[in-house]
Structure formats: structure tokens, C-alpha cells
Design a protein around this motif. Structure first.
Motif, PDB file in Angstrom:
ATOM      1  N   ILE A   9       0.227   8.020   9.565  1.00 32.83           N
ATOM      2  CA  ILE A   9      -0.666   7.560  10.625  1.00 32.83           C
ATOM      3  C   ILE A   9       0.072   7.691  11.941  1.00 32.83           C
ATOM      4  O   ILE A   9       1.073   6.996  12.176  1.00 32.83           O
ATOM      5  N   ALA A  12       0.089   4.441  14.842  1.00 31.49           N
ATOM      6  CA  ALA A  12      -0.081   3.271  13.971  1.00 31.49           C
ATOM      7  C   ALA A  12       0.217   1.960  14.684  1.00 31.49           C
ATOM      8  O   ALA A  12      -0.162   0.887  14.205  1.00 31.49           O
ATOM      9  N   SER A  18      -3.161   0.055  13.800  1.00 27.79           N
ATOM     10  CA  SER A  18      -2.560  -1.062  13.065  1.00 27.79           C
ATOM     11  C   SER A  18      -3.522  -1.604  12.013  1.00 27.79           C
ATOM     12  O   SER A  18      -3.108  -1.972  10.904  1.00 27.79           O
ATOM     13  N   THR A  21      -3.536   0.916   9.175  1.00 26.40           N
ATOM     14  CA  THR A  21      -2.304   0.758   8.399  1.00 26.40           C
ATOM     15  C   THR A  21      -2.428  -0.391   7.414  1.00 26.40           C
ATOM     16  O   THR A  21      -2.106  -0.255   6.223  1.00 26.40           O
ATOM     17  N   GLU A  22      -2.908  -1.531   7.894  1.00 29.59           N
ATOM     18  CA  GLU A  22      -3.076  -2.704   7.023  1.00 29.59           C
ATOM     19  C   GLU A  22      -3.984  -2.400   5.837  1.00 29.59           C
ATOM     20  O   GLU A  22      -3.676  -2.752   4.694  1.00 29.59           O
ATOM     21  N   VAL A  31       2.401   4.497   2.984  1.00 29.88           N
ATOM     22  CA  VAL A  31       2.100   4.749   4.392  1.00 29.88           C
ATOM     23  C   VAL A  31       3.363   4.963   5.219  1.00 29.88           C
ATOM     24  O   VAL A  31       4.287   4.147   5.190  1.00 29.88           O
ATOM     25  N   ALA A  33       4.268   5.288   9.196  1.00 29.53           N
ATOM     26  CA  ALA A  33       3.685   4.978  10.501  1.00 29.53           C
ATOM     27  C   ALA A  33       4.538   5.596  11.591  1.00 29.53           C
ATOM     28  O   ALA A  33       5.714   5.253  11.728  1.00 29.53           O
ATOM     29  N   LEU A  46       1.920  -3.424  15.084  1.00 26.26           N
ATOM     30  CA  LEU A  46       2.452  -3.546  13.723  1.00 26.26           C
ATOM     31  C   LEU A  46       3.402  -4.722  13.603  1.00 26.26           C
ATOM     32  O   LEU A  46       3.550  -5.312  12.524  1.00 26.26           O
ATOM     33  N   VAL A  55       5.833  -0.568   5.047  1.00 27.83           N
ATOM     34  CA  VAL A  55       5.514   0.703   5.704  1.00 27.83           C
ATOM     35  C   VAL A  55       6.811   1.394   6.115  1.00 27.83           C
ATOM     36  O   VAL A  55       7.762   0.745   6.562  1.00 27.83           O
TER      37      VAL A  55
END
Length: 333
Positions: A9, A12, A18, A21-22, A31, A33, A46, A55
Motif C-alpha cells: 500500500i 498507507a 491507514s 491497511t487496518e 501488508v 506499507a 498508522l 505491518v
């Protein structure tokens, strides 16, 4: 295409990034980031999530070809969100938007091509349509670069599609309409309204209040990203993510004030008004294609859906630890 479980991502550390990502972490994805490098070692939003330790975070810059390619190694899919997005700032620094939004996208596409087997989900924006010439706005609506920002995103979108057409790369373009929700920057209208009220202001400073917007709650936008990223049918397609319901900025103020049980006045702030021909007067999405290709439909739809999303957003901004990150007195370009 193999089952896509490892994702990158870009952007991110931002508002939508964000949240995406979660959700991807919650769904079991591996993932990586890519966040914008800074000397404070800040990971942006983040840092305020509970998934940071789950991450692989890489600090860098999408304008750097080596950084982008190194971050992408081993990934099945790239959600490319990194961009400069503030429309007013694009009037002041247009070259920055070309470097980040166009050259940055080129770097992502070329890295994916060289590595092979990587699907790219390019993030577009409803701003590329300009003022609606027909309602609802379908993906066939003509594109109008009414700001340097929207022009840079049109360029990035065409570049992304050219890689699909020229190199048979798996590319999809997601075109979210105005996303809102927790963690959004104060440069956007809904956080601007809410943060001013939370901080005790009763005269709300805004730009033009007559334009209408199709507001998309961030949970719906994130679901749209994941649906498009996982869909074979979405490859080579541009897909709107919107509710199909639009509301004026002025009526949005009234709704927020009603939910927060306050009376407010609106004051026009010259600094917040776009040049006349640059203002986008109406945006309202057709989401038919999204549903037909991916099964995506907004959970927060219509007036009641907007109200529900605003309640969640207001609750988040009303928390003292969250509102402390915002200043209602300063206009964010």
C-alpha cells in the motif's frame, strides 16, 4: 492470477491508506506499507492504529524508482494511494503534483511491469470528471481537468490504463467519490465543519456552500478497494465508488449541526473559495458498474447512510485525544 495475499500500500500513512491497511491486516493479508520518509520517523496515521506492529513499514517516496521497486518485491497486488491531494495547494505548486501524482504512478507501474505478476490498483478521484454534465456520473463521463490536481490525476489514470493496453498488465482504476470519516485532514470540508464546532465555534468558515458532493464513508471506500483488488473482472476497468446520493455543502453543515445539537452560522471565507471556473459544482456517482463487476455496494447509502457515517465521524472527532491533532482556527491548504 494466484491468490493475492501479499500486498503493498503506497500512501498507507494517509487517511484512506491507514484504514485500508487496518482492514487488510484484519482479513489476514501480509501488508507492506510504504510511507513518506521524514526525519521525525512519523508513520502518519498508522502511528494511531493498532496494526503497526503487524505491518512491514518502509519509509520512502514514490518519486524514487529504486525505493518503489524494492518495496514491491514479492507482492501480488499494489494499492497505489500515495498522492498530493489538496486542490488549493495544487494552484501554488503544480509541478509537485506532476512529480508525485504522475511520475510517482509511472514508477509504480514500471516496477510492477519489471517484477511481473503484480496487479496495480490505481487510485483516481471523482474530481477528474469536473462539474457533472449528466447525472449520475458514469465512468464514460468526459474528463475535465478543472484544477492542476485533477489534471495530474487524469494523467496518472491514462498512464495506468496505457500499461494495461500496451503491456497486458493487470491494472484497475478505482475512482472514489468524496470520502470522509475518522482521521481525515482538516483540508476536507466535513472535518473542517466538525472540528470548528467541537472547538466551540458557532460561526463556521467555509468556501462555496452551493456545490453538491457524493460523500462516501471511508469503510465503504475501503471495501471498494478490496473488492476491486480481488476481482478478475475489474482488470482493465475504471470503476466508480460512490453512493449515488449528493448533498450541498450548505445542507451538510445543517445536518452536522443537527446531529451535534448546535445552532451555527456560515461565514464565507475568501481564502477557501476556488477560482470560479475551477470549482466543481456537482458530483453524484453511478455505482452500477462497481456492483456488476465486483458486487460492491455502499453500506452507508442515501441520506440515512450519510447521517450514520457522520455520527461515527463526529464521535471520533469529539474524542479529546483525536481532536487534539486538529486546529480549527487555521485554514489548511
Amino acid at each position: 492470477m494466484k491468490n493475492m495475499k501479499k500486498v503493498l500500500i503506497t500512501g498507507a500513512d494517509g487517511f484512506i491508506g491507514s484504514h485500508l491497511t487496518e482492514e487488510l491486516v484484519a482479513q489476514g493479508y501480509d501488508v507492506t506499507a510504504l510511507v513518506y520518509y521524514n526525519s521525525f520517523n512519523s508513520k502518519g496515521w498508522l502511528d494511531h492504529t493498532e496494526v503497526l506492529d503487524k505491518v512491514n513499514v518502509i519509509s520512502g517516496d514514490v518519486r524514487d524508482t529504486f525505493c518503489v521497486k524494492n518495496a514491491m518485491v514479492g507482492c501480488d497486488i499494489v494499492y497505489h494511494l500515495a498522492a498530493l491531494i489538496g486542490i488549493p495547494y495544487s494552484y501554488n505548486a503544480p509541478e509537485s503534483y506532476i512529480q508525485t501524482n504522475v511520475i510517482g504512478t509511472l514508477n509504480v507501474l514500471q516496477a510492477a511491469r519489471e517484477l511481473g505478476g503484480v496487479k496495480v490498483v490505481q487510485t483516481s478521484t471523482s474530481e477528474v470528471y469536473g462539474t457533472a454534465m449528466s447525472i449520475p456520473i458514469t465512468e464514460q463521463h468526459q474528463l475535465q481537468g478543472q484544477s492542476p490536481y485533477s489534471a495530474s490525476k487524469i494523467g496518472a489514470d491514462h498512464l495506468a490504463m496505457s500499461y494495461y493496453l500496451s503491456f497486458d498488465m493487470p491494472v484497475s482504476i478505482i475512482r472514489p467519490f468524496n470520502t470522509y470519516g475518522p482521521r481525515q485532514s482538516n483540508r476536507a470540508v466535513i472535518p473542517t465543519i466538525i472540528s470548528q464546532i467541537v472547538n466551540g465555534e458557532r460561526t463556521i468558515k467555509l468556501g462555496s456552500i452551493t456545490p453538491t458532493r457524493d460523500f462516501n464513508f471511508v469503510k465503504d471506500t475501503v471495501d471498494g478497494f478490496i473488492a476491486i483488488g480481488g476481482s478478475e473482472k475489474a482488470i482493465g476497468e475504471t470503476i466508480n465508488i460512490g453512493t449515488g446520493f449528493d448533498i450541498s455543502i450548505g445542507d451538510t453543515v445543517k445536518l452536522i449541526a443537527e446531529i451535534m445539537d448546535v445552532k451555527v452560522n456560515i461565514e464565507s471565507d475568501e481564502k477557501r473559495i476556488r477560482p470560479e471556473q475551477s470549482e466543481v459544482l456537482r458530483l453524484c456517482a453511478s455505482n452500477k458498474k462497481a456492483y456488476e463487476l465486483t458486487g460492491w455496494a455502499p453500506e452507508y447509502s442515501g441520506f440515512e447512510g450519510l447521517k450514520s457515517g457522520l455520527i461515527e465521524t463526529i464521535n471520533w472527532f469529539s474524542d479529546s485525544k483525536n481532536i487534539s491533532h486538529y486546529s480549527s482556527n487555521n485554514y489548511i491548504v
